[in-house]
Structure formats: C-alpha cells, structure tokens
Design an enzyme around this catalytic site. Structure first.
Site, PDB file in Angstrom:
ATOM      1  N   GLU A   5       0.821  -1.210   0.000  1.00 45.53           N
ATOM      2  CA  GLU A   5       0.000   0.000   0.000  1.00 45.53           C
ATOM      3  C   GLU A   5       0.854   1.259   0.000  1.00 45.53           C
ATOM      4  OE1 GLU A   5       0.824   1.669   2.934  1.00 45.53           O
ATOM      5  OE2 GLU A   5       1.920  -0.173   3.364  1.00 45.53           O
ATOM      6  N   GLU A  42       4.500  -0.631   1.106  1.00 48.04           N
ATOM      7  CA  GLU A  42       4.603  -0.767  -0.357  1.00 48.04           C
ATOM      8  C   GLU A  42       4.544  -2.210  -0.830  1.00 48.04           C
ATOM      9  OE1 GLU A  42       8.060   1.196  -1.930  1.00 48.04           O
ATOM     10  OE2 GLU A  42       7.657   3.086  -0.893  1.00 48.04           O
TER      11      GLU A  42
END
Length: 357
Positions: free
Chosen positions: A182, A325
């Site tokens: 994310e 991420e």
C-alpha cells in the site's frame, strides 16, 4: 454483516460463500513427500509448512510459482489534518508516480524477485492519476475519522470489490501468487484503529511512529485514534462497519485482493501493519481466507505482532522493516519458490536405497 440492498454488498456476500478451503488430500501428500526427503524430519522448519500449504492452496504438489505480482493499493486519509503524520498527503500522489516510473523501493525489490508491480489508485486525492497507475478511485480520500465515519458502507464495500476484481484479473493473466502492499500518507493511524477495535488492545500499546512522528506527534496520534473510536463506535463483529468508520480505501482494496486471491485459490502474501489490518478485515468477512495468507515479515510497528498473533500467522523475515509498499511481501517470494523447489528436486531416502526416517 448487516443486510443491505446495494448490488456491491450482495455481490460481496455471495463471493465470500464461494471460497473453498485448501485441499487436505494434497496437503497430506505433500507432507508425506517431505517426510521422505533426505533430511532430518522437520529440519527445514517453516519452509516445509510453506510447501505443504502451497500444495493445498493450488491443488498441485509442486506448484509453478514463476509468475508473481505485487499489488500496491493507494489512498489518502482525512485524518491527516489532525497532525498524525510527518508528511503531507501530497506525497501519496508523488509516490504513485514514483511506482509507475519504477523508482520506488518496491520496484527495485520486485525486479530482484522477478515480480510485476500493479499500482491501484483506490482513493488518492490526486486530480490526475499518473500514467501507469490503474484508476479505480472510489472517492478522493476519506473523511476525517476523528470527527465522523471515514466513508460510507457502500464506499467501503466498493473499494473491497475493486480489490477482488484485481485479484481475479491477475489470475486470468496467469499470476500464481500475489503480494499485497500500500501507499497512503497517514495510513498507520486507521490501521492501528482497526487493530484496536478488532483485538480490544489499548491504543497506546498498539501505536507506533509510522513514517516518523516525534514524541508529541505520538501522543497526538494516540489521542486521535482513541477519539475516532469513541466518536464512531465501530462494531468489531462487523468488518464493513470497522472499515467504513475508521478504515481506509486502500485498506479495503487490500482486503478485497485477499478475498479474491482465496476465491481463485491463490496464495496471498501480506506485508506489514497496514496490509495485516486489511487481512483482519478480510478474515472477518470470511474465515476461509485465513489459510490462503502468508506473513512475510515482522514490522517495527507494535500493532503488527499483535495482529499476526491474532491471525495465527508466523512471519519468516525479521528485518526491522517498516516501509510498506509490499516490500516485505516481495522478499518472501524467493523463499516460497525455494520451498517448492525443495519438494520437487530433493532426493528421497528411497532414491539413495535407504529406509525413511
């Protein structure tokens, strides 16, 4: 879950009922095979468990893990206006462009592990979605959860369905394993709120520094999370209610990717705190998602360990990471491939003319 008339809600409810459990027969066959490999029983530890689980999930004793994907879900958060993070929301848009250009940490690690990166804008405030980013924006950021719900139930479910559809699309494209990451400035705040609601643990024991707030920022973050829970009173038995009141659009989409992965019998690797909070939502929607989830690493965020324990998942990597991420998830891919290769390529005791252990 409350009964609602929205087509998205009905679709989500019907999909959760379609998730099947991994194949226990294949798991036992894989266990029997591993027990005959030329090594002391259990000496490969969690790699053995991983190989067994992968066989049951995919329905193949030695699954092909060559096509891998990281899905990075992006969204902004109204709660940032409360001063809970050291960075402004504009960084989310800049990082989406960085992902698309291949310059972020996840891009580098994905190249090393031969994984493709897909970036979804589920809820950023960016007026123009950068080239190379998949535009599936439900709304431009959430509202400030410290003063009311982050979003509506319909928006939360729509974001979940976006993730489900992405997982199903990847399955059609031949992807065999998905890592979930994310990007969203301020998103450790809703993730910690979700952890507090679902586990019942005190907020001050769960809250970490996120992207690097100072001591005053930490105290403010704790106060804001407590206030959001008090104002919204999310129901811990209703995952959509939790998402809508104190969650995030990218968290909802990640939960959807996990649901979709389970639906398509694909292993799904979770990353750090935020993706694990999404895993709690996904498992809340359907317990059958849990056997499809793999914990990659243990984040520095204090809530992460508590959530993993709640899920019953053991992280394999302890690297003091806290970036997000999907970086930790991507690092697990080579270990998964190694687990399958051991099953496929190691000699058995019978191959050496020996009796098994």
């Amino acid at each position: 879950m409350q009964q609602l008339n929205s087509s998205h809600h009905l679709q989500l409810e019907s999909l959760t009922r379609l998730i099947s459990l991994p194949d226990e027969t294949l798991e036992q066959q894989a266990r029997d095979r591993i027990d005959q490999l030329t090594k002391p029983p259990g000496s490969l530890g969690l790699l053995e468990e991983m190989a067994i689980r992968l066989a049951g999930i995919t329905g193949e004793q030695t699954p092909d893990m060559s096509k891998k994907a990281i899905v990075v879900c992006c969204g902004d958060h109204g709660v940032v206006e409360e001063g809970v993070t050291a960075y402004p929301s504009e960084v989310t848009e800049k990082m989406m462009a960085n992902f698309a250009a291949g310059g972020a940490a996840i891009n580098v690690i994905a190249r090393q592990t031969k994984a493709d990166v897909y970036v979804l804008d589920v809820g950023s405030r960016a007026r123009t979605v950068p080239d190379g980013v998949i535009d599936c924006k439900v709304r431009p950021g959430t509202d400030n959860m410290a003063s009311g719900p982050a979003m509506s139930r319909d928006e939360a479910v729509q974001a979940v369905m976006t993730g489900v559809e992405m997982a199903r699309r990847l399955k059609q494209e031949g992807v065999r394993v998905i890592g979930v990451g994310e990007m969203g400035i301020g998103n450790t705040t809703p993730a910690t709120a979700i952890a507090a609601v679902i586990t019942g643990s005190p907020v001050d024991q769960l809250t970490g520094r996120g992207a690097g707030v100072d001591d005053a920022g930490m105290l403010r973050k704790i106060r804001v999370i407590e206030q959001a829970i008090r104002v919204n009173q999310p129901d811990p038995q209703d995952p959509v209610d939790v998402l809508a009141k104190v969650g995030g659009l990218e968290i909802a989409a990640m939960a959807g990717v996990m649901l979709g992965g389970a639906l398509e019998r694909m292993p799904v690797v979770i990353d750090g705190l935020i993706s694990t909070s999404a895993a709690m939502i996904a498992v809340g929607l359907s317990e059958r998602v849990k056997p499809y989830l793999f914990a990659s690493h243990l984040s520095e965020e204090p809530a992460h360990r508590i959530l993993l324990e709640k899920l019953g998942l053991t992280p394999l990597i302890h690297a003091r990471m806290r970036l997000g991420e999907g970086t930790g998830a991507a690092l697990l891919f080579p270990m998964m491939e190694a687990a399958v290769a051991l099953m496929r390529e190691m000699a058995t005791f019978a191959d050496l003319g020996l009796e098994g252990p």
